[in-house]
Design a protein around this motif. Sequence first.
Motif, PDB file in Angstrom:
ATOM      1  N   ALA A  70      -1.438  -3.548  -6.324  1.00 45.62           N
ATOM      2  CA  ALA A  70      -1.972  -4.833  -6.788  1.00 45.62           C
ATOM      3  C   ALA A  70      -2.699  -4.667  -8.120  1.00 45.62           C
ATOM      4  O   ALA A  70      -2.542  -5.481  -9.037  1.00 45.62           O
ATOM      5  N   VAL A  71      -3.487  -3.603  -8.235  1.00 48.65           N
ATOM      6  CA  VAL A  71      -4.213  -3.364  -9.486  1.00 48.65           C
ATOM      7  C   VAL A  71      -3.248  -3.059 -10.620  1.00 48.65           C
ATOM      8  O   VAL A  71      -3.415  -3.536 -11.748  1.00 48.65           O
ATOM      9  N   ALA A  72      -2.223  -2.261 -10.332  1.00 47.74           N
ATOM     10  CA  ALA A  72      -1.242  -1.918 -11.370  1.00 47.74           C
ATOM     11  C   ALA A  72      -0.597  -3.181 -11.935  1.00 47.74           C
ATOM     12  O   ALA A  72      -0.404  -3.305 -13.150  1.00 47.74           O
ATOM     13  N   ARG A  73      -0.288  -4.122 -11.054  1.00 45.69           N
ATOM     14  CA  ARG A  73       0.314  -5.375 -11.528  1.00 45.69           C
ATOM     15  C   ARG A  73      -0.670  -6.151 -12.408  1.00 45.69           C
ATOM     16  O   ARG A  73      -0.277  -6.778 -13.396  1.00 45.69           O
ATOM     17  N   ILE A  74      -1.949  -6.101 -12.058  1.00 49.74           N
ATOM     18  CA  ILE A  74      -2.962  -6.840 -12.817  1.00 49.74           C
ATOM     19  C   ILE A  74      -3.147  -6.272 -14.217  1.00 49.74           C
ATOM     20  O   ILE A  74      -3.205  -7.007 -15.203  1.00 49.74           O
ATOM     21  N   VAL A  75      -3.246  -4.935 -14.311  1.00 48.88           N
ATOM     22  CA  VAL A  75      -3.595  -4.320 -15.591  1.00 48.88           C
ATOM     23  C   VAL A  75      -2.387  -3.973 -16.451  1.00 48.88           C
ATOM     24  O   VAL A  75      -2.548  -3.584 -17.612  1.00 48.88           O
ATOM     25  N   ALA A  76      -1.186  -4.109 -15.903  1.00 48.30           N
ATOM     26  CA  ALA A  76       0.018  -3.660 -16.613  1.00 48.30           C
ATOM     27  C   ALA A  76       0.132  -4.242 -18.015  1.00 48.30           C
ATOM     28  O   ALA A  76       0.497  -3.540 -18.957  1.00 48.30           O
ATOM     29  N   LYS A  77      -0.175  -5.523 -18.168  1.00 45.86           N
ATOM     30  CA  LYS A  77      -0.043  -6.174 -19.468  1.00 45.86           C
ATOM     31  C   LYS A  77      -1.356  -6.218 -20.225  1.00 45.86           C
ATOM     32  O   LYS A  77      -1.435  -6.808 -21.307  1.00 45.86           O
ATOM     33  N   ARG A  78      -2.385  -5.578 -19.665  1.00 35.05           N
ATOM     34  CA  ARG A  78      -3.704  -5.625 -20.287  1.00 35.05           C
ATOM     35  C   ARG A  78      -4.159  -4.279 -20.828  1.00 35.05           C
ATOM     36  O   ARG A  78      -5.203  -4.196 -21.461  1.00 35.05           O
ATOM     37  N   LEU A  79      -3.396  -3.229 -20.542  1.00 30.24           N
ATOM     38  CA  LEU A  79      -3.735  -1.900 -21.040  1.00 30.24           C
ATOM     39  C   LEU A  79      -2.682  -1.441 -22.035  1.00 30.24           C
ATOM     40  O   LEU A  79      -1.506  -1.824 -21.941  1.00 30.24           O
ATOM     41  N   PRO A  80      -3.069  -0.593 -22.988  1.00 25.00           N
ATOM     42  CA  PRO A  80      -2.120  -0.127 -24.002  1.00 25.00           C
ATOM     43  C   PRO A  80      -1.253   1.031 -23.529  1.00 25.00           C
ATOM     44  O   PRO A  80      -0.563   1.660 -24.337  1.00 25.00           O
ATOM     45  N   VAL A  81      -1.303   1.356 -22.234  1.00 25.56           N
ATOM     46  CA  VAL A  81      -0.521   2.459 -21.678  1.00 25.56           C
ATOM     47  C   VAL A  81       0.222   1.967 -20.436  1.00 25.56           C
ATOM     48  O   VAL A  81      -0.050   0.880 -19.918  1.00 25.56           O
ATOM     49  N   VAL A  83       1.397   1.866 -16.461  1.00 26.86           N
ATOM     50  CA  VAL A  83       0.815   2.039 -15.135  1.00 26.86           C
ATOM     51  C   VAL A  83       1.947   1.921 -14.117  1.00 26.86           C
ATOM     52  O   VAL A  83       3.005   1.346 -14.410  1.00 26.86           O
ATOM     53  N   PRO A  84       1.756   2.461 -12.911  1.00 27.51           N
ATOM     54  CA  PRO A  84       2.841   2.495 -11.921  1.00 27.51           C
ATOM     55  C   PRO A  84       3.049   1.172 -11.191  1.00 27.51           C
ATOM     56  O   PRO A  84       2.659   1.008 -10.027  1.00 27.51           O
ATOM     57  N   VAL A  85       3.689   0.224 -11.853  1.00 27.24           N
ATOM     58  CA  VAL A  85       3.988  -1.062 -11.225  1.00 27.24           C
ATOM     59  C   VAL A  85       5.210  -0.896 -10.325  1.00 27.24           C
ATOM     60  O   VAL A  85       6.265  -0.447 -10.783  1.00 27.24           O
ATOM     61  N   PRO A  86       5.117  -1.235  -9.045  1.00 19.34           N
ATOM     62  CA  PRO A  86       6.258  -1.073  -8.138  1.00 19.34           C
ATOM     63  C   PRO A  86       7.465  -1.901  -8.569  1.00 19.34           C
ATOM     64  O   PRO A  86       7.334  -3.060  -8.953  1.00 19.34           O
ATOM     65  N   ARG A  87       8.624  -1.279  -8.515  1.00 21.35           N
ATOM     66  CA  ARG A  87       9.875  -1.983  -8.766  1.00 21.35           C
ATOM     67  C   ARG A  87      10.527  -2.420  -7.454  1.00 21.35           C
ATOM     68  O   ARG A  87      11.494  -3.183  -7.459  1.00 21.35           O
ATOM     69  N   GLY A  88       9.997  -1.911  -6.367  1.00 22.17           N
ATOM     70  CA  GLY A  88      10.514  -2.274  -5.060  1.00 22.17           C
ATOM     71  C   GLY A  88       9.636  -1.705  -3.971  1.00 22.17           C
ATOM     72  O   GLY A  88       8.875  -0.765  -4.193  1.00 22.17           O
ATOM     73  N   SER A  89       9.693  -2.281  -2.784  1.00 23.50           N
ATOM     74  CA  SER A  89       8.926  -1.789  -1.643  1.00 23.50           C
ATOM     75  C   SER A  89       9.695  -2.079  -0.366  1.00 23.50           C
ATOM     76  O   SER A  89      10.573  -2.951  -0.325  1.00 23.50           O
ATOM     77  N   ILE A  90       9.351  -1.351   0.680  1.00 25.43           N
ATOM     78  CA  ILE A  90      10.023  -1.530   1.958  1.00 25.43           C
ATOM     79  C   ILE A  90       9.100  -1.069   3.076  1.00 25.43           C
ATOM     80  O   ILE A  90       8.325  -0.112   2.898  1.00 25.43           O
TER      81      ILE A  90
END
Length: 352
Positions: A70-81, A83-90
Motif C-alpha cells: 500500500a505504501v509503495a503505491r502511495i509513494v511511487a509517483k512522489r519519490l525520485p526513485v 519502489v516495489p509496486v506490485p504488478r500482481g498478487s494472489i
Amino acid sequence: MIPVTRTPAQLAALASAAVPGLNPVAAGPFPVDPGAAIDAALVEDTEGRSWIVRASASAAAAVELNAGAAVARIVAKRLPVSVPVPRGSIGTADGGRALVHTAIPGRGLKLAAIEPDFAIATALGQLIATIHDQDPALFEDAGLESYTPDEYRQRRLTDLDRAASTGRVPANLLTRWEAALENVALWQFASATLHGGLEGRHVLVTLDDEGEATIRGVVGWRRAKVADPADDFAAIVREVAPPAVVAIARAYARARATRPDRHLLTRATLVAELGYVTDLFDALAAGYPQVVEDATDRLRQLADAVHDTELMPSGPPAGPPAAAPSDVPVSPAQEGEPPAAKSAGIAPSPRP
C-alpha cells in the motif's frame, strides 16, 4: 530465525499465476529482512525480465506485506526513485498472500563506506527528506499506524519496562534510556511519514564507470508509519562515521519543507541502542537458549561501551558543534562518535 516454507520453484508458480504473461524459466532464493516471516524468490521469465515474488508465512506477515504494498503505491509517483509496486498478487492455500513486482536494479548501499564528501551522502539526506515530507494523511488514510510524539515516547517507555522485566538488561543501560525517555524536551518533534526502519540494504544503488553511486530504488516498506523521523536515522548513526552523519543530516535539513528538530540524532542513537532490546525480545520469543545468551552478551558489551554516560546531558541543551551549520539537526551526542557506534564493532540485528 523464520524457516522457509516455500521453495523458489513454488514461488515462481505463484508469480506466474499472479501476473498474466509471466512465464518462469528460472528461480532462485532472494534475501528477506531478518525476522520477517516471508518467503522470497528472484524469478526470470521467457522475455528476460526479472521479478521478485514475496509470500507471507504467517498472518502477521501478510498484514505487513500488504501494508508495504500500500505504501509503495502511495509513494511511487512522489519519490525520485523506484519502489516495489506490485504488478500482481494472489492468495495462498494457507490464507496468506503472494505479491509480485519487477526487480529494481542495484545493490544495497554500504552505509559504513560513506564519506562526508561523497555525493551519495547528499543524495541520501535529500531522499530521506522527501520521504518524510509526504502528507501524513496519505499514510493514515491507508490504515497505517500514526503516533503523536508523546504517544511514541510512551510506547518506548512500555518497551523499556518490558526490557527491565527480563532481568537481562544491565542497569546502566536502563538508567541511560529512561533518562532520555523521561526528558520531554527530547521528544519535541513533528511526526512524519517514515520508511519505518531504513537500512543500507533497503537503498538500492548502481555505480557508474567512475564508481559514483546513484540511488535507484528504496525497498522494505512493510513497517512504514507516521511517527518519529529519528527512526529512519538509526542505522545511519549506528553505521556511518560521524563526519558523514553530519553531511547526511545537513542535506536532510536543507531539503526538508520544515526545519527538523535539533534532537533528531540523539533520538536516532537511542533507537539504534534499543535495537539490542528488540533482538532480546525476538530471541526470547524464539526460545533458543544460545540465541538468548548471545543477545544478552551484546547488551553487556553495549553497557560496557557507554559506561554511565547519558544520551542527552542534563541542564540546558548545548549548542551545535562548530563543525555543523545552524541548519543541521545536531544533538550533543554528535559532538563525538555516537555511543552506539563505539560498541566494539557490535550492532543490533538490522530491523526491517
